[in-house]
Write a protein that holds these residues in place. Structure first.
Motif, PDB file in Angstrom:
ATOM      1  N   UNK A 297       0.787  -1.329   0.073  1.00 38.80           N
ATOM      2  CA  UNK A 297      -0.119   0.195   0.103  1.00 38.80           C
ATOM      3  C   UNK A 297       0.886   1.235  -0.001  1.00 38.80           C
ATOM      4  N   UNK A 298       2.317   1.105  -0.128  1.00 42.73           N
ATOM      5  CA  UNK A 298       3.254   2.283   0.135  1.00 42.73           C
ATOM      6  C   UNK A 298       4.308   2.224  -0.779  1.00 42.73           C
ATOM      7  N   UNK A 299       4.746   3.285  -1.249  1.00 41.31           N
ATOM      8  CA  UNK A 299       5.792   3.186  -2.164  1.00 41.31           C
ATOM      9  C   UNK A 299       7.029   3.861  -1.533  1.00 41.31           C
ATOM     10  N   UNK A 300       8.080   2.887  -1.279  1.00 35.36           N
ATOM     11  CA  UNK A 300       9.328   3.579  -0.311  1.00 35.36           C
ATOM     12  C   UNK A 300      10.753   2.898  -1.430  1.00 35.36           C
ATOM     13  N   UNK A 301      10.626   2.294  -2.278  1.00 37.15           N
ATOM     14  CA  UNK A 301      11.639   1.670  -3.160  1.00 37.15           C
ATOM     15  C   UNK A 301      11.927   2.608  -4.476  1.00 37.15           C
ATOM     16  N   UNK A 302      12.957   2.975  -4.614  1.00 33.68           N
ATOM     17  CA  UNK A 302      13.181   3.756  -5.696  1.00 33.68           C
ATOM     18  C   UNK A 302      14.584   3.729  -6.528  1.00 33.68           C
ATOM     19  N   UNK A 303      14.550   3.971  -7.723  1.00 36.03           N
ATOM     20  CA  UNK A 303      15.592   4.129  -8.931  1.00 36.03           C
ATOM     21  C   UNK A 303      15.675   5.643  -9.106  1.00 36.03           C
ATOM     22  N   UNK A 304      16.733   6.207  -8.606  1.00 37.19           N
ATOM     23  CA  UNK A 304      16.708   7.899  -8.819  1.00 37.19           C
ATOM     24  C   UNK A 304      18.190   8.181  -9.587  1.00 37.19           C
ATOM     25  N   UNK A 305      17.989   8.679 -10.761  1.00 34.95           N
ATOM     26  CA  UNK A 305      19.017   9.070 -11.545  1.00 34.95           C
ATOM     27  C   UNK A 305      19.292  10.300 -11.931  1.00 34.95           C
ATOM     28  N   UNK A 306      20.617  10.851 -11.720  1.00 31.86           N
ATOM     29  CA  UNK A 306      21.303  12.068 -11.867  1.00 31.86           C
ATOM     30  C   UNK A 306      22.209  11.705 -13.110  1.00 31.86           C
ATOM     31  N   UNK A 307      21.774  12.464 -14.393  1.00 34.19           N
ATOM     32  CA  UNK A 307      23.084  12.082 -15.671  1.00 34.19           C
ATOM     33  C   UNK A 307      24.281  12.537 -15.254  1.00 34.19           C
ATOM     34  N   UNK A 308      24.351  13.788 -14.545  1.00 33.03           N
ATOM     35  CA  UNK A 308      25.723  14.155 -14.450  1.00 33.03           C
ATOM     36  C   UNK A 308      26.273  14.993 -15.491  1.00 33.03           C
ATOM     37  N   UNK A 309      27.680  15.593 -15.322  1.00 31.32           N
ATOM     38  CA  UNK A 309      28.037  16.462 -16.549  1.00 31.32           C
ATOM     39  C   UNK A 309      28.547  15.250 -17.580  1.00 31.32           C
ATOM     40  N   UNK A 310      28.376  15.690 -18.961  1.00 34.97           N
ATOM     41  CA  UNK A 310      28.878  14.788 -20.024  1.00 34.97           C
ATOM     42  C   UNK A 310      27.839  13.701 -20.494  1.00 34.97           C
ATOM     43  N   UNK A 311      26.512  13.688 -19.828  1.00 35.97           N
ATOM     44  CA  UNK A 311      25.649  12.503 -20.108  1.00 35.97           C
ATOM     45  C   UNK A 311      24.318  12.940 -20.249  1.00 35.97           C
ATOM     46  N   UNK A 312      23.480  12.411 -21.081  1.00 39.86           N
ATOM     47  CA  UNK A 312      22.169  12.685 -21.098  1.00 39.86           C
ATOM     48  C   UNK A 312      21.402  11.190 -20.967  1.00 39.86           C
ATOM     49  N   UNK A 313      20.227  11.327 -20.423  1.00 40.58           N
ATOM     50  CA  UNK A 313      19.557  10.172 -20.051  1.00 40.58           C
ATOM     51  C   UNK A 313      18.191  10.276 -20.465  1.00 40.58           C
ATOM     52  N   UNK A 314      17.765   9.286 -21.432  1.00 39.52           N
ATOM     53  CA  UNK A 314      16.228   8.930 -21.482  1.00 39.52           C
ATOM     54  C   UNK A 314      15.696   7.869 -20.933  1.00 39.52           C
ATOM     55  N   UNK A 315      14.627   8.277 -20.241  1.00 41.26           N
ATOM     56  CA  UNK A 315      13.837   7.481 -19.410  1.00 41.26           C
ATOM     57  C   UNK A 315      12.883   6.581 -20.320  1.00 41.26           C
ATOM     58  N   UNK A 316      13.151   5.183 -20.647  1.00 45.76           N
ATOM     59  CA  UNK A 316      12.304   4.575 -21.473  1.00 45.76           C
ATOM     60  C   UNK A 316      11.359   3.913 -20.947  1.00 45.76           C
ATOM     61  N   UNK A 317      11.217   3.421 -19.624  1.00 40.01           N
ATOM     62  CA  UNK A 317      10.346   2.667 -19.052  1.00 40.01           C
ATOM     63  C   UNK A 317      10.745   2.405 -17.554  1.00 40.01           C
ATOM     64  N   UNK A 318       9.689   2.089 -16.697  1.00 38.90           N
ATOM     65  CA  UNK A 318       9.838   2.181 -15.242  1.00 38.90           C
ATOM     66  C   UNK A 318       8.466   1.343 -14.826  1.00 38.90           C
ATOM     67  N   UNK A 319       8.726   0.212 -14.165  1.00 36.59           N
ATOM     68  CA  UNK A 319       7.719  -0.530 -13.520  1.00 36.59           C
ATOM     69  C   UNK A 319       7.983  -1.231 -12.305  1.00 36.59           C
ATOM     70  N   UNK A 320       6.917  -1.783 -11.477  1.00 32.75           N
ATOM     71  CA  UNK A 320       7.203  -2.698 -10.569  1.00 32.75           C
ATOM     72  C   UNK A 320       7.339  -3.980 -10.648  1.00 32.75           C
ATOM     73  N   UNK A 321       8.344  -4.686 -10.028  1.00 30.99           N
ATOM     74  CA  UNK A 321       8.704  -6.040 -10.574  1.00 30.99           C
ATOM     75  C   UNK A 321       9.058  -6.925  -9.108  1.00 30.99           C
ATOM     76  N   UNK A 322       9.174  -8.270  -9.489  1.00 25.89           N
ATOM     77  CA  UNK A 322       9.595  -9.025  -8.233  1.00 25.89           C
ATOM     78  C   UNK A 322       8.146  -9.130  -7.411  1.00 25.89           C
ATOM     79  N   UNK A 323       6.889  -8.943  -8.122  1.00 29.06           N
ATOM     80  CA  UNK A 323       5.671  -9.086  -7.518  1.00 29.06           C
ATOM     81  C   UNK A 323       4.797 -10.014  -8.016  1.00 29.06           C
ATOM     82  N   UNK A 324       5.202 -11.098  -8.123  1.00 26.58           N
ATOM     83  CA  UNK A 324       4.544 -12.352  -8.415  1.00 26.58           C
ATOM     84  C   UNK A 324       4.883 -13.337  -7.273  1.00 26.58           C
ATOM     85  N   UNK A 325       3.916 -13.923  -6.899  1.00 28.49           N
ATOM     86  CA  UNK A 325       4.248 -15.018  -5.657  1.00 28.49           C
ATOM     87  C   UNK A 325       4.370 -16.436  -6.608  1.00 28.49           C
ATOM     88  N   UNK A 326       5.252 -17.303  -5.733  1.00 27.73           N
ATOM     89  CA  UNK A 326       5.304 -18.731  -6.320  1.00 27.73           C
ATOM     90  C   UNK A 326       4.737 -19.470  -5.136  1.00 27.73           C
TER      91      UNK A 326
END
Length: 309
Positions: free
Chosen positions: A241-270
């Motif tokens: 019920x709560x979002x606390x896990x993140x991927x946070x990106x800072x391109x920094x000097x000399x780089x560009x970043x294109x965000x293609x996709x983001x999704x929740x994973x490892x979310x299937x029971x076995x």
């Protein structure tokens, strides 16, 4: 002959862009759920061995490039979990032993964790070489005997070296701010992945935005809830019920970043060995696909004029 020579000089003066693989870089963060500091004695570790099989299976399906783990334990019964996952995937890895830092005298921490047969902390796993690592102690503004660290691993990706931080902060705002500050201070491409134990609307989380970090999941899903915690590992249905896990990106000097996709994973029971429902952890993971590219340096005006002659 002058023109060809000048053209060759022009080519030499402009560094070639380091293109990434055809597919974007795949980054995953995941809190393993270590099972408790007493598990070395009792063996009661929230069925870690069975969950580990589920974790490896689902990570292999994701075909990630860099994985940040939190609550990755080293125990007398299960061994080094990060090393086992890395070995199964054929990845490089590094692990930071956070719980050894509970006392100012490190010897006492080594002694206690040695007796318990249990230590845990963040880890970074990578299909690309890890060229340098550093462990940063985080401040304990609220919980004196709750040691937290940020592990930095410099990963040599096809686009260049990316500083990867894996961290698991407590509910302590000063830790959240410190991680954002230290990652931004590098002045180069950096990604912070982990369980920050805070929501993205919290004042402390704003430190990442202030330092130029982009929340990869939110960039791809402006309206989605993206809940990652708390999953009861034996329940037949989702309980997060709560979002606390993140991927946070800072391109920094000399780089560009294109965000293609983001999704929740490892979310299937076995299923566990006894056939009952079992989830990989009490957290879900987060995957971000990012196209990280080195900027091309423009030729100087003098070189451009010479090439036109």
């Amino acid at each position: 002959m002058l023109r060809p020579i000048l053209l060759l000089l022009l080519i030499a003066a402009v560094p070639a862009a380091a293109s990434a693989e055809e597919r974007p870089l795949r980054l995953v963060t995941f809190n393993v759920l270590h099972g408790g500091p007493w598990s070395g004695f009792t063996g009661e570790d929230a069925r870690l061995e069975a969950r580990l099989a589920l974790i490896i299976e689902q990570l292999r399906t994701l075909d990630a490039d860099v994985i940040a783990l939190q609550e990755s334990p080293v125990t007398r019964r299960r061994g080094d979990v990060a090393a086992r996952i890395a070995g199964a995937l054929g990845f490089h890895h590094v692990h930071a032993r956070a719980t050894e830092r509970v006392f100012p005298l490190r010897f006492l921490g080594w002694l206690i964790t040695g007796v318990l047969g249990f230590v845990e902390g963040p880890a970074v796993l990578s299909r690309f070489p890890i060229v340098e690592t550093q462990v940063h102690d985080l401040p304990r503004c609220r919980r004196r005997f709750d040691p937290r660290v940020a592990l930095r691993a410099d990963v040599r990706t096809p686009a260049g070296v990316l500083a990867v931080f894996s961290t698991h902060t407590s509910r302590d705002d000063c830790q959240t701010r410190r991680v954002a500050e230290m990652a931004a201070k590098l002045g180069r491409a950096a990604v912070v992945m982990g369980d920050l134990n805070t929501v993205d609307s919290a004042p402390a989380f704003a430190a990442f935005r202030e330092h130029g970090f982009v929340d990869a999941f939110r960039a791809a899903n402006p309206e989605a809830a993206g809940a990652t915690v708390w999953q009861r590992i034996h329940e037949p249905s989702s309980t997060v019920f709560r979002r606390v896990d993140y991927v946070l990106l800072r391109p920094g000097e000399g780089f560009t970043a294109d965000f293609v996709a983001g999704r929740v994973v490892l979310n299937r029971p076995g299923r566990g060995d006894d056939g009952t429902v079992l989830w990989p952890s009490d957290h879900y993971g987060v995957l971000a696909e990012v196209r990280l590219t080195r900027r091309t340096v423009e030729p100087t005006a003098e070189v451009r004029r010479a090439s036109d002659r």
